[in-house]
Scaffold this motif. Structure first.
Motif, PDB file in Angstrom:
ATOM      1  N   GLU A  71       0.826  -1.213   0.000  1.00  0.00           N
ATOM      2  CA  GLU A  71       0.000   0.000   0.000  1.00  0.00           C
ATOM      3  C   GLU A  71       0.859   1.261   0.000  1.00  0.00           C
ATOM      4  O   GLU A  71       0.521   2.243  -0.653  1.00  0.00           O
ATOM      5  N   ARG A  72       1.963   1.239   0.728  1.00  0.00           N
ATOM      6  CA  ARG A  72       2.858   2.405   0.761  1.00  0.00           C
ATOM      7  C   ARG A  72       3.444   2.671  -0.623  1.00  0.00           C
ATOM      8  O   ARG A  72       3.564   3.822  -1.050  1.00  0.00           O
ATOM      9  N   LEU A  73       3.820   1.597  -1.342  1.00  0.00           N
ATOM     10  CA  LEU A  73       4.313   1.752  -2.719  1.00  0.00           C
ATOM     11  C   LEU A  73       3.254   2.394  -3.613  1.00  0.00           C
ATOM     12  O   LEU A  73       3.534   3.346  -4.345  1.00  0.00           O
ATOM     13  N   LYS A  74       2.048   1.876  -3.569  1.00  0.00           N
ATOM     14  CA  LYS A  74       0.965   2.410  -4.403  1.00  0.00           C
ATOM     15  C   LYS A  74       0.717   3.887  -4.100  1.00  0.00           C
ATOM     16  O   LYS A  74       0.593   4.702  -5.017  1.00  0.00           O
ATOM     17  N   GLU A  75       0.636   4.220  -2.825  1.00  0.00           N
ATOM     18  CA  GLU A  75       0.401   5.609  -2.424  1.00  0.00           C
ATOM     19  C   GLU A  75       1.502   6.527  -2.946  1.00  0.00           C
ATOM     20  O   GLU A  75       1.225   7.619  -3.440  1.00  0.00           O
ATOM     21  N   TYR A  76       2.736   6.080  -2.838  1.00  0.00           N
ATOM     22  CA  TYR A  76       3.860   6.929  -3.247  1.00  0.00           C
ATOM     23  C   TYR A  76       3.819   7.203  -4.749  1.00  0.00           C
ATOM     24  O   TYR A  76       4.044   8.335  -5.179  1.00  0.00           O
ATOM     25  N   TYR A  77       3.544   6.189  -5.554  1.00  0.00           N
ATOM     26  CA  TYR A  77       3.475   6.389  -6.999  1.00  0.00           C
ATOM     27  C   TYR A  77       2.300   7.291  -7.364  1.00  0.00           C
ATOM     28  O   TYR A  77       2.412   8.116  -8.272  1.00  0.00           O
ATOM     29  N   PHE A 148      17.016  -0.899   4.147  1.00  0.00           N
ATOM     30  CA  PHE A 148      17.260   0.266   4.978  1.00  0.00           C
ATOM     31  C   PHE A 148      17.103  -0.171   6.425  1.00  0.00           C
ATOM     32  O   PHE A 148      16.549  -1.236   6.710  1.00  0.00           O
ATOM     33  N   TYR A 149      17.593   0.644   7.347  1.00  0.00           N
ATOM     34  CA  TYR A 149      17.527   0.290   8.761  1.00  0.00           C
ATOM     35  C   TYR A 149      17.192   1.506   9.597  1.00  0.00           C
ATOM     36  O   TYR A 149      17.294   2.647   9.136  1.00  0.00           O
ATOM     37  N   GLN A 172      11.972   5.131   3.173  1.00  0.00           N
ATOM     38  CA  GLN A 172      13.238   5.203   2.452  1.00  0.00           C
ATOM     39  C   GLN A 172      13.318   4.154   1.344  1.00  0.00           C
ATOM     40  O   GLN A 172      13.770   4.455   0.233  1.00  0.00           O
ATOM     41  N   ILE A 173      12.877   2.941   1.614  1.00  0.00           N
ATOM     42  CA  ILE A 173      12.925   1.889   0.594  1.00  0.00           C
ATOM     43  C   ILE A 173      12.014   2.247  -0.579  1.00  0.00           C
ATOM     44  O   ILE A 173      12.404   2.106  -1.747  1.00  0.00           O
TER      45      ILE A 173
END
Length: 185
Positions: A71-77, A148-149, A172-173
């Motif tokens: 979901e975070r990927l979709k939102e970012y795009y 990332f960490y 970050q990822i």
């Protein structure tokens, strides 16, 4: 305060100079091809992206970690490009899929305690394997790991800080994936 004619002429010339500067600055940029201020360099024939549900191949982390990442990927795009989100049926112009391949907590920054060495800090590291397909330009396809960490103090448990750390790490990822896939950085 009253402006005399010289002050008024100087006041009017500043906006005029600024307008001229903007025009001269935008003319060269308009000839640079397809570019947006978010950094994407997408061809006009690319309209959509599909993001398949990422899998949790390590079993670590919250039960819904793969859904959170997807979901975070979709939102970012959606927020940072003109791309529409398409279903992951293989017909989208751009396609992302992958899995979470690492979820590790490791002690770092050892300190001396009463009973030997303790970790002053702990580190949560998340690794994601991503496959990106550009159906319009196969030269841009890639399969790559991203990681990332985030560190947290020894006096806090992972359960206490996990949700906040995951947000920082995923941000970050996702940013790195976005840059490699559509910004070509």
């Amino acid at each position: 305060m009253r402006l005399n004619r010289n002050h008024w002429n100087r006041f009017v010339s500043i906006p005029s100079f600024f307008l001229l500067f903007c025009i001269l600055w935008f003319i060269p940029i308009s000839g640079c091809g397809v570019y947006s201020f978010t950094g994407t360099t997408l061809s006009p024939d690319i309209q959509n992206i599909s993001v398949a549900n990422f899998l949790n191949d390590v079993g670590g982390g919250p039960a819904n970690i793969s859904q959170q990442f997807t979901e975070r990927l979709k939102e970012y795009y959606q927020q940072n490009s003109t791309l529409k989100i398409a279903s992951p049926d293989g017909n989208a112009d751009l396609q992302l899929e992958g899995s979470i391949i690492g979820y590790d907590v490791t002690p770092i920054a050892p300190t001396q305690g009463q009973n030997g060495q303790l970790a002053a800090l702990n580190r949560l590291t998340i690794r994601v394997q991503v496959k990106f397909v550009n159906t319009k330009n196969e030269e841009e396809n890639f399969e790559s790991p991203f990681s990332f960490y985030a560190d947290f103090p020894q006096d806090r448990t992972l359960t206490q800080v996990e949700n906040d750390l995951i947000v920082v790490i995923f941000d970050q990822i996702v940013f790195d994936i976005f840059n490699k896939s559509v910004a070509n950085w």
